[in-house]
Every structure is written in C-alpha cells, then in structure tokens.
Design a protein around this motif. Structure first.
Motif, PDB file in Angstrom:
ATOM      1  N   LYS A  30      -9.657 -10.305   0.039  1.00 20.38           N
ATOM      2  CA  LYS A  30     -10.614  -9.447  -0.969  1.00 20.38           C
ATOM      3  C   LYS A  30      -9.796  -9.346  -2.099  1.00 20.38           C
ATOM      4  CE  LYS A  30     -14.140  -7.803   1.205  1.00 20.38           C
ATOM      5  NZ  LYS A  30     -15.602  -7.496   0.744  1.00 20.38           N
ATOM      6  N   ILE A  31     -10.368  -9.288  -3.113  1.00 18.51           N
ATOM      7  CA  ILE A  31      -9.646  -9.085  -4.308  1.00 18.51           C
ATOM      8  C   ILE A  31     -10.011  -7.698  -4.762  1.00 18.51           C
ATOM      9  CG2 ILE A  31      -9.446  -9.555  -7.015  1.00 18.51           C
ATOM     10  CD1 ILE A  31     -10.176 -12.281  -6.216  1.00 18.51           C
ATOM     11  N   LYS A  32      -9.158  -6.725  -4.861  1.00 13.81           N
ATOM     12  CA  LYS A  32      -9.752  -5.304  -4.853  1.00 13.81           C
ATOM     13  C   LYS A  32      -8.505  -4.486  -5.831  1.00 13.81           C
ATOM     14  CE  LYS A  32      -7.599  -4.252  -0.401  1.00 13.81           C
ATOM     15  NZ  LYS A  32      -7.768  -3.813   0.938  1.00 13.81           N
ATOM     16  N   LEU A  33      -8.877  -3.277  -6.054  1.00 12.55           N
ATOM     17  CA  LEU A  33      -8.018  -2.372  -6.917  1.00 12.55           C
ATOM     18  C   LEU A  33      -6.868  -1.570  -5.859  1.00 12.55           C
ATOM     19  CD1 LEU A  33     -10.694  -0.933  -9.335  1.00 12.55           C
ATOM     20  CD2 LEU A  33      -9.080  -2.833  -9.806  1.00 12.55           C
ATOM     21  N   LYS A  34      -5.981  -1.469  -6.325  1.00 13.86           N
ATOM     22  CA  LYS A  34      -4.644  -0.706  -5.571  1.00 13.86           C
ATOM     23  C   LYS A  34      -4.464   0.494  -6.644  1.00 13.86           C
ATOM     24  CE  LYS A  34      -0.049  -1.126  -3.946  1.00 13.86           C
ATOM     25  NZ  LYS A  34       1.125  -2.315  -3.846  1.00 13.86           N
ATOM     26  N   ARG A  35      -4.712   1.854  -6.332  1.00  9.60           N
ATOM     27  CA  ARG A  35      -4.544   2.929  -7.121  1.00  9.60           C
ATOM     28  C   ARG A  35      -3.093   3.390  -7.166  1.00  9.60           C
ATOM     29  NH1 ARG A  35      -4.556   8.398  -7.965  1.00  9.60           N
ATOM     30  NH2 ARG A  35      -6.351   9.304  -9.266  1.00  9.60           N
ATOM     31  N   LEU A  36      -2.800   3.737  -8.325  1.00  7.22           N
ATOM     32  CA  LEU A  36      -1.489   4.087  -8.730  1.00  7.22           C
ATOM     33  C   LEU A  36      -1.769   5.256  -9.698  1.00  7.22           C
ATOM     34  CD1 LEU A  36       0.279   0.849  -9.347  1.00  7.22           C
ATOM     35  CD2 LEU A  36       0.764   2.238  -7.519  1.00  7.22           C
ATOM     36  N   GLY A  37      -0.411   6.069  -9.858  1.00  5.04           N
ATOM     37  CA  GLY A  37      -0.541   7.091 -11.002  1.00  5.04           C
ATOM     38  C   GLY A  37      -0.719   8.607 -10.657  1.00  5.04           C
ATOM     39  N   LYS A  38      -0.911   9.357 -11.333  1.00  3.90           N
ATOM     40  CA  LYS A  38      -0.996  10.919 -10.833  1.00  3.90           C
ATOM     41  C   LYS A  38      -2.310  11.313 -10.393  1.00  3.90           C
ATOM     42  CE  LYS A  38       2.994  12.078 -13.959  1.00  3.90           C
ATOM     43  NZ  LYS A  38       3.012  12.932 -15.081  1.00  3.90           N
TER      44      LYS A  38
ATOM     45  N   ARG B 214      -3.739  -1.603 -10.151  1.00 10.02           N
ATOM     46  CA  ARG B 214      -3.571  -3.098 -10.123  1.00 10.02           C
ATOM     47  C   ARG B 214      -4.680  -3.880  -9.432  1.00 10.02           C
ATOM     48  NH1 ARG B 214       2.776  -2.247  -8.359  1.00 10.02           N
ATOM     49  NH2 ARG B 214       3.524  -1.435 -10.614  1.00 10.02           N
ATOM     50  N   ILE B 215      -4.792  -5.017  -9.949  1.00  2.00           N
ATOM     51  CA  ILE B 215      -5.981  -5.934  -9.309  1.00  2.00           C
ATOM     52  C   ILE B 215      -5.179  -6.615  -8.356  1.00  2.00           C
ATOM     53  CG2 ILE B 215      -7.639  -7.455  -9.827  1.00  2.00           C
ATOM     54  CD1 ILE B 215      -7.938  -6.340 -12.443  1.00  2.00           C
ATOM     55  N   VAL B 216      -5.404  -6.555  -7.108  1.00  2.00           N
ATOM     56  CA  VAL B 216      -4.582  -7.180  -6.071  1.00  2.00           C
ATOM     57  C   VAL B 216      -5.531  -8.198  -5.256  1.00  2.00           C
ATOM     58  CG1 VAL B 216      -2.948  -5.528  -6.070  1.00  2.00           C
ATOM     59  CG2 VAL B 216      -4.644  -5.370  -4.383  1.00  2.00           C
ATOM     60  N   VAL B 217      -4.892  -9.153  -4.462  1.00  2.00           N
ATOM     61  CA  VAL B 217      -5.440  -9.890  -3.493  1.00  2.00           C
ATOM     62  C   VAL B 217      -4.864  -9.373  -2.345  1.00  2.00           C
ATOM     63  CG1 VAL B 217      -5.561 -12.285  -2.610  1.00  2.00           C
ATOM     64  CG2 VAL B 217      -5.727 -11.789  -5.061  1.00  2.00           C
ATOM     65  N   ALA B 218      -5.684  -9.030  -1.415  1.00  2.00           N
ATOM     66  CA  ALA B 218      -5.160  -8.559  -0.010  1.00  2.00           C
ATOM     67  C   ALA B 218      -6.250  -8.917   0.937  1.00  2.00           C
ATOM     68  CB  ALA B 218      -4.805  -7.198   0.009  1.00  2.00           C
ATOM     69  N   ASP B 219      -5.529  -8.755   2.418  1.00  2.00           N
ATOM     70  CA  ASP B 219      -6.475  -9.024   3.489  1.00  2.00           C
ATOM     71  C   ASP B 219      -7.252  -7.776   3.573  1.00  2.00           C
ATOM     72  OD1 ASP B 219      -7.438  -9.476   5.971  1.00  2.00           O
ATOM     73  OD2 ASP B 219      -5.612  -8.940   7.022  1.00  2.00           O
ATOM     74  N   SER B 220      -8.745  -7.980   4.071  1.00  2.00           N
ATOM     75  CA  SER B 220      -9.843  -7.150   4.032  1.00  2.00           C
ATOM     76  C   SER B 220      -9.367  -5.909   4.718  1.00  2.00           C
ATOM     77  CB  SER B 220     -11.128  -7.600   4.374  1.00  2.00           C
ATOM     78  OG  SER B 220     -11.151  -8.221   5.547  1.00  2.00           O
ATOM     79  N   ARG B 221      -8.566  -5.988   6.039  1.00  2.00           N
ATOM     80  CA  ARG B 221      -8.182  -4.965   6.830  1.00  2.00           C
ATOM     81  C   ARG B 221      -7.242  -4.035   6.380  1.00  2.00           C
ATOM     82  NH1 ARG B 221      -7.522  -9.378  11.465  1.00  2.00           N
ATOM     83  NH2 ARG B 221      -6.313 -10.226   9.645  1.00  2.00           N
ATOM     84  N   THR B 222      -6.684  -4.484   5.292  1.00  2.00           N
ATOM     85  CA  THR B 222      -5.544  -3.449   4.738  1.00  2.00           C
ATOM     86  C   THR B 222      -6.053  -2.559   4.093  1.00  2.00           C
ATOM     87  OG1 THR B 222      -5.085  -4.580   2.981  1.00  2.00           O
ATOM     88  CG2 THR B 222      -3.767  -5.461   4.571  1.00  2.00           C
ATOM     89  N   ARG B 223      -5.355  -1.091   4.183  1.00  2.00           N
ATOM     90  CA  ARG B 223      -5.928   0.132   3.591  1.00  2.00           C
ATOM     91  C   ARG B 223      -5.798  -0.489   1.848  1.00  2.00           C
ATOM     92  NH1 ARG B 223      -0.821   1.301   5.509  1.00  2.00           N
ATOM     93  NH2 ARG B 223       0.518   1.824   4.011  1.00  2.00           N
ATOM     94  N   ARG B 224      -6.358   0.594   1.201  1.00  2.00           N
ATOM     95  CA  ARG B 224      -6.421   0.412  -0.215  1.00  2.00           C
ATOM     96  C   ARG B 224      -5.195   0.241  -1.157  1.00  2.00           C
ATOM     97  NH1 ARG B 224      -8.321   5.704  -3.729  1.00  2.00           N
ATOM     98  NH2 ARG B 224      -6.136   6.189  -3.227  1.00  2.00           N
ATOM     99  N   ASP B 225      -4.377   1.188  -0.901  1.00  2.00           N
ATOM    100  CA  ASP B 225      -2.939   1.192  -1.428  1.00  2.00           C
ATOM    101  C   ASP B 225      -2.013   0.373  -0.324  1.00  2.00           C
ATOM    102  OD1 ASP B 225      -4.269   2.506  -3.498  1.00  2.00           O
ATOM    103  OD2 ASP B 225      -3.524   4.439  -2.695  1.00  2.00           O
ATOM    104  N   GLY B 226      -2.491  -0.463   0.555  1.00  2.00           N
ATOM    105  CA  GLY B 226      -1.351  -1.257   1.335  1.00  2.00           C
ATOM    106  C   GLY B 226      -0.752  -2.274   0.732  1.00  2.00           C
TER     107      GLY B 226
END
Length: 147
Positions: A4-12, A19-31
């Motif tokens: 999946k191409i998804k958003l990884k949340r950072l910040g306060k 960050r727009i990241v490419v990750a395995d669909s089974r990983t958690r949002r900020d994984g």
C-alpha cells in the motif's frame, strides 16, 4: 504480500505532518515502511505537498494500491492521471495570503485618530452660571410654596 501507498503520521498532537510511504498492508500506520516517497503538511497555508513522481510511478506500476487520502494527493499532483494515461489536471492555485488582522486594526485606529472629534451638542455651563441658575430655581420654588 499486498503493498500500500499510505500516510505515516508524525508531529505533535495538533500539528500533524505526514510522510507518504510504501509499506506492507499488514503493518500499522506508523510502522516500518519499505520506502518514503513524499511529504504532506496539511497545517501549512497553503498545504505543502511533495511527491517523488518517478518513485510513485514505479510503485503504482508494480501494483501498489494507494489509500484514499494518498489517492487524493496523487490526483492533486497529477501523478495518478499520469499513471492512468489521462490528461494532467490544472496546476494548483496558490491562495492569496490573508491580511494580518493586527495591521488592519492599527491602520483603522490611525484613521480614526486623525479625524476631528465632534463637538458636544449642548455647550458646557460655567460653574458661576450654574450656581446662579441653582439659586434662581430655589427662589422660584420658595415663592411658589409661599403663595
């Protein structure tokens, strides 16, 4: 493995950036992510969107599925239309910066300070005239009660 191409949340808490990241669909949002291909800062005015177009095209080409928010971002940047072979969208318009409220207030205050102040409708009575009027009123009152 689905990618999946998804958003990884950072910040306060109230100032997120992603960050727009490419990750395995089974990983958690900020994984853990396979690759970072862009940035998205929604709080800035205007929103800051940066996408590495070549890497996005590669991952879309090999079958990575974008999530709904990422799909909207890719449509705004034109990467989704380029992948689908459609015409590119119109360029993003930069909104005019909003005027500083403090500067507007200070300008309005200067304008009103320069204007002459209105005169009173009735002229002020002098103290000596006021005492004479009071004395006349008391004499008139005593005469009306005596009659």
């Amino acid at each position: 493995m689905a990618v999946k191409i998804k958003l990884k949340r950072l910040g306060k808490i109230r100032s997120p950036h992603y960050r727009i990241v490419v990750a395995d669909s089974r990983t958690r949002r900020d994984g853990r992510a396979i690759e970072e291909i862009g940035l998205y800062h929604p709080v800035q005015n205007p929103s800051r969107i940066e996408v590495d177009s070549d890497r996005a095209q590669y991952w879309l080409g090999v079958g990575a599925q974008p999530t709904e928010p990422v799909l909207a971002i890719l449509k705004k940047t034109g990467d989704w239309q380029r992948f689908r072979g459609e015409p590119a969208p119109a360029p993003l318009l930069q909104p005019e910066p909003k005027a500083d409220k403090r500067a507007l207030f200070e300008a309005a205050a200067k304008e009103t300070a320069d204007e002459p102040k209105g005169e009173a409708i009735t002229p002020k009575a002098k103290k000596s005239e006021k005492k004479a009027d009071d004395a006349a009123a008391t004499e008139a009152a005593t005469e009306s009660t005596e009659s």
